[in-house]
Design an enzyme around this catalytic site. Sequence first.
Site, PDB file in Angstrom:
ATOM      1  N   GLU A   1       0.828  -1.207   0.000  1.00 55.64           N
ATOM      2  CA  GLU A   1       0.000   0.000   0.000  1.00 55.64           C
ATOM      3  C   GLU A   1       0.862   1.258   0.000  1.00 55.64           C
ATOM      4  O   GLU A   1       1.802   1.370   0.766  1.00 55.64           O
ATOM      5  CB  GLU A   1      -0.929   0.021   1.229  1.00 55.64           C
ATOM      6  CG  GLU A   1      -1.866  -1.176   1.313  1.00 55.64           C
ATOM      7  CD  GLU A   1      -2.924  -1.200   0.206  1.00 55.64           C
ATOM      8  OE1 GLU A   1      -3.077  -0.180  -0.498  1.00 55.64           O
ATOM      9  OE2 GLU A   1      -3.589  -2.246   0.059  1.00 55.64           O
TER      10      GLU A   1
ATOM     11  N   HIS B   1      -1.175  -5.471   2.433  1.00 54.28           N
ATOM     12  CA  HIS B   1      -2.335  -6.364   2.468  1.00 54.28           C
ATOM     13  C   HIS B   1      -1.931  -7.712   1.886  1.00 54.28           C
ATOM     14  O   HIS B   1      -1.239  -7.752   0.864  1.00 54.28           O
ATOM     15  CB  HIS B   1      -3.480  -5.799   1.611  1.00 54.28           C
ATOM     16  CG  HIS B   1      -4.494  -5.026   2.391  1.00 54.28           C
ATOM     17  ND1 HIS B   1      -4.784  -3.701   2.128  1.00 54.28           N
ATOM     18  CD2 HIS B   1      -5.301  -5.394   3.436  1.00 54.28           C
ATOM     19  CE1 HIS B   1      -5.732  -3.298   2.968  1.00 54.28           C
ATOM     20  NE2 HIS B   1      -6.062  -4.304   3.768  1.00 54.28           N
TER      21      HIS B   1
ATOM     22  N   CYS C   1      -7.382  -1.299   8.374  1.00 50.16           N
ATOM     23  CA  CYS C   1      -6.043  -1.334   7.765  1.00 50.16           C
ATOM     24  C   CYS C   1      -5.623   0.055   7.295  1.00 50.16           C
ATOM     25  O   CYS C   1      -4.522   0.513   7.575  1.00 50.16           O
ATOM     26  CB  CYS C   1      -6.016  -2.332   6.606  1.00 50.16           C
ATOM     27  SG  CYS C   1      -6.227  -4.022   7.202  1.00 50.16           S
TER      28      CYS C   1
HETATM   29  N1  PCA Z   1      -8.151  -6.480   7.158  1.00 48.57           N
HETATM   30  C1  PCA Z   1      -9.123  -5.432   7.354  1.00 48.57           C
HETATM   31  C2  PCA Z   1      -9.084  -5.143   8.825  1.00 48.57           C
HETATM   32  C3  PCA Z   1      -8.288  -6.204   9.464  1.00 48.57           C
HETATM   33  C4  PCA Z   1      -7.677  -6.931   8.341  1.00 48.57           C
HETATM   34  O1  PCA Z   1      -6.845  -7.842   8.451  1.00 48.57           O
HETATM   35  C5  PCA Z   1      -8.883  -4.238   6.438  1.00 48.57           C
HETATM   36  O2  PCA Z   1      -8.422  -4.432   5.291  1.00 48.57           O
HETATM   37  O3  PCA Z   1      -9.170  -3.094   6.826  1.00 48.57           O
END
Ligand code: PCA
Length: 217
Positions: A106, A186, A162
Amino acid sequence: MRNGAIIAVIALVLLAPAFPASENTQDVSVLITGFVPFDKWEVNPSQLIAEELNGEEIGNAHIIGMVLPVDFNESFEMVKKAMHTYEPSVVIALGLDGYSRFICIEKIGVNLKREEGWQLSRIEKDGPFLYFSSIPTGDITQEIRGAGIPARQSFFAGIYACNFILYRLMDYIHEQHLNISAGFIHVPPLSSQTPYGMELRTMVEAVRIAITESMKH
Ligand code: PCA
């Protein structure tokens, strides 16, 4: 004699940077966070990666892996405490994107969060609309791909926990003038969770590469 002593001191000062004290080579720390399961995901691979990397040494860095609740404020308070305790030079937060088949590095945290019932609000009322992550997202993506692992840079981390942690992390580092490279990755689901998922060991390897690249900057 006096001149000799002065010359010796000058020589020591000049040479010191070329001979760093050997104790300094092991005391860099890197903080890696993962999240607990949320929504329909009974296992969160980001948690497993943080647990797996906890205690590992990568280059001259000691890895601290910790697991965060999926709660906006509580999760960031934990990260903040850990940053003060361990004084890491790199912080990489991890989370699951249940619909991705890539490791997504990200680039941007936006000043938006989704509350109960899909209400949108600002994370920081008067904060900037976005922050860039300060880990080298392009190099990380390239190196992970070079290792044969599907990866891409992403320019939207969502509007949930996140993105929140990425935005708050960058805001705090900026506000406190901390010398920390930070970012967010991610990961896709595990291959045991969906047909398009990834093996845990592959994800762990990708995060090791991200740590190595981040330490170079
Ligand atoms: N993914 C979510 C919140 C916790 C996670 O592991 C997100 O992408 O916001």
